[in-house]
Design an enzyme around this catalytic site. Structure first.
Site, PDB file in Angstrom:
ATOM      1  N   MET A  31      11.231  36.215 -11.435  1.00 43.65           N
ATOM      2  CA  MET A  31      12.245  35.691 -11.413  1.00 43.65           C
ATOM      3  C   MET A  31      13.125  36.405 -11.869  1.00 43.65           C
ATOM      4  O   MET A  31      14.350  36.595 -12.210  1.00 43.65           O
ATOM      5  CB  MET A  31      12.475  34.249 -12.314  1.00 43.65           C
ATOM      6  CG  MET A  31      11.640  33.370 -11.707  1.00 43.65           C
ATOM      7  SD  MET A  31      12.327  31.402 -11.969  1.00 43.65           S
ATOM      8  CE  MET A  31      12.107  31.766 -13.789  1.00 43.65           C
ATOM      9  N   HIS A  38       6.195  42.233 -16.906  1.00 46.02           N
ATOM     10  CA  HIS A  38       5.980  42.506 -15.446  1.00 46.02           C
ATOM     11  C   HIS A  38       5.617  43.852 -15.090  1.00 46.02           C
ATOM     12  O   HIS A  38       4.931  43.884 -14.021  1.00 46.02           O
ATOM     13  CB  HIS A  38       7.511  42.197 -14.960  1.00 46.02           C
ATOM     14  CG  HIS A  38       8.316  40.695 -15.307  1.00 46.02           C
ATOM     15  ND1 HIS A  38       9.329  40.805 -16.396  1.00 46.02           N
ATOM     16  CD2 HIS A  38       7.984  39.395 -14.655  1.00 46.02           C
ATOM     17  CE1 HIS A  38       9.512  39.299 -16.266  1.00 46.02           C
ATOM     18  NE2 HIS A  38       8.886  38.857 -15.176  1.00 46.02           N
TER      19      HIS A  38
HETATM   20  O1  PAF Z   1       6.467  33.163 -13.512  1.00 45.85           O
HETATM   21  C1  PAF Z   1       7.611  33.124 -13.091  1.00 45.85           C
HETATM   22  O2  PAF Z   1       8.426  33.944 -13.054  1.00 45.85           O
HETATM   23  C2  PAF Z   1       7.908  31.912 -11.973  1.00 45.85           C
HETATM   24  O3  PAF Z   1       7.442  30.792 -12.187  1.00 45.85           O
HETATM   25  C3  PAF Z   1       7.335  32.381 -10.147  1.00 45.85           C
HETATM   26  C4  PAF Z   1       5.760  32.565 -10.564  1.00 45.85           C
HETATM   27  C5  PAF Z   1       7.946  33.811  -9.890  1.00 45.85           C
HETATM   28  C6  PAF Z   1       7.772  31.387  -9.165  1.00 45.85           C
HETATM   29  O4  PAF Z   1       9.079  31.224  -9.362  1.00 45.85           O
END
Ligand code: PAF
Length: 283
Positions: A31, A38
């Site tokens: 997101m 990430h």
């Molecule tokens: O973990 C996240 O950032 C969200 O839940 C995802 C997997 C991108 C789905 O919108």
């Protein structure tokens, strides 16, 4: 600089071209407002695949009406740099209308694993996650997809969905990345001021305490949970949503710590942010 595509069509064309060349495709759904957590997923995907797609989409469907959809942090320029440096090849950054047109009415829902932990206080959350991840998988058609173990219930839910619906995608879980002082990395940490951030350390402290108790041989889930709750309650800004120990495959509470377990907590900090943390262990 890394390419950013906003349409389903453009992403499909690119992925098809890669597959025609026999290249494997890894996928990291996010997101945005990317942090080292990430980054670790993207780097792992880069290592294990020929090409990597990162999606950045704040999915409205997984936020409840009183949750933080509008205030969720966004910074596409910084995200582009992080993806580029980590070696990703393409960002999919759609507008909400590209994902959900006016007639949208199909959902992916789940009966079992979502009736626990975060699913209880966030009733629409996992339906939104399953639906958007399903859509993203259909758009990107990856060989492998990478998810953080910090969202342990999400990871279990996605693995179950992929199995139940026979999706030909390998789901890879990656370890929690923490700040030097223990706080699990989260885009939501930015909601906290310095004092609240210090209060937020109570989550990792209680996770480390619970983990140590289990490592030292404690097998009574109630005792571990009680010790963790007592510790969290020493922090005046902390407001416990849940402290649970469950079977990682069923998300059902367990009394005796045995098998593949997940100890998961959710704690509000000063009414500003609801943070989660966990440890998983095979006993
Ligand atoms: O973990 C996240 O950032 C969200 O839940 C995802 C997997 C991108 C789905 O919108």
């Amino acid at each position: 600089m890394i390419k950013v595509e906003g349409t389903v069509k453009a992403v499909r064309e690119q992925v098809k071209a890669w597959k025609k060349e026999g290249l494997s495709v890894g996928f990291v759904p996010t997101m945005g407002y990317l942090h080292e957590g990430h980054e670790s997923l993207i780097k792992r995907a880069v290592k294990e695949n020929d090409r990597v797609v990162v999606s950045i989409f704040v999915n409205p469907m997984q936020f409840g009406p009183t949750e933080d959809l509008a205030s969720y942090p966004r910074d596409l320029e910084a995200d582009k740099k992080l993806c580029d440096n980590a070696g990703a090849n393409l960002i999919f950054h759609p507008e909400p209308e590209e994902m959900y047109d006016g007639g949208f009415c199909s959902f992916v829902d789940m009966n079992g694993l979502t009736n626990a932990l975060c699913g209880l206080s966030r009733p629409v959350h996992f339906r939104g996650v399953c639906t958007v991840v399903n859509k993203l998988f259909n758009i990107v058609a990856p060989d492998k997809a990478y998810f953080g173990e910090k969202d342990a219930q999400q990871l279990a839910v996605i693995k179950r969905m992929v199995k139940d619906l026979n999706m030909d995608i390998e789901i890879v879980g990656c370890p929690i990345i923490r700040e030097a002082d223990g706080l699990a990395k989260s885009s939501r940490n930015t909601y906290l001021n310095a004092e609240e951030r210090t209060a937020g350390l109570i989550l990792s402290k209680s996770i480390f305490l619970g983990k140590k108790m289990v490592e030292d041989g404690e097998r009574d889930a109630a005792k571990v949970k009680a010790a963790m709750v007592d510790l969290i309650n020493t922090e005046p800004m902390a407001n416990i949503d849940y402290v649970e120990i469950v079977d990682v495959n069923t998300m059902k509470n367990i009394d005796e710590i045995k098998g593949e377990i997940l100890c998961a907590i959710a704690v509000g900090i000063n009414g500003k942010a609801r943070l989660i943390d966990n440890f998983m262990m095979t006993v």
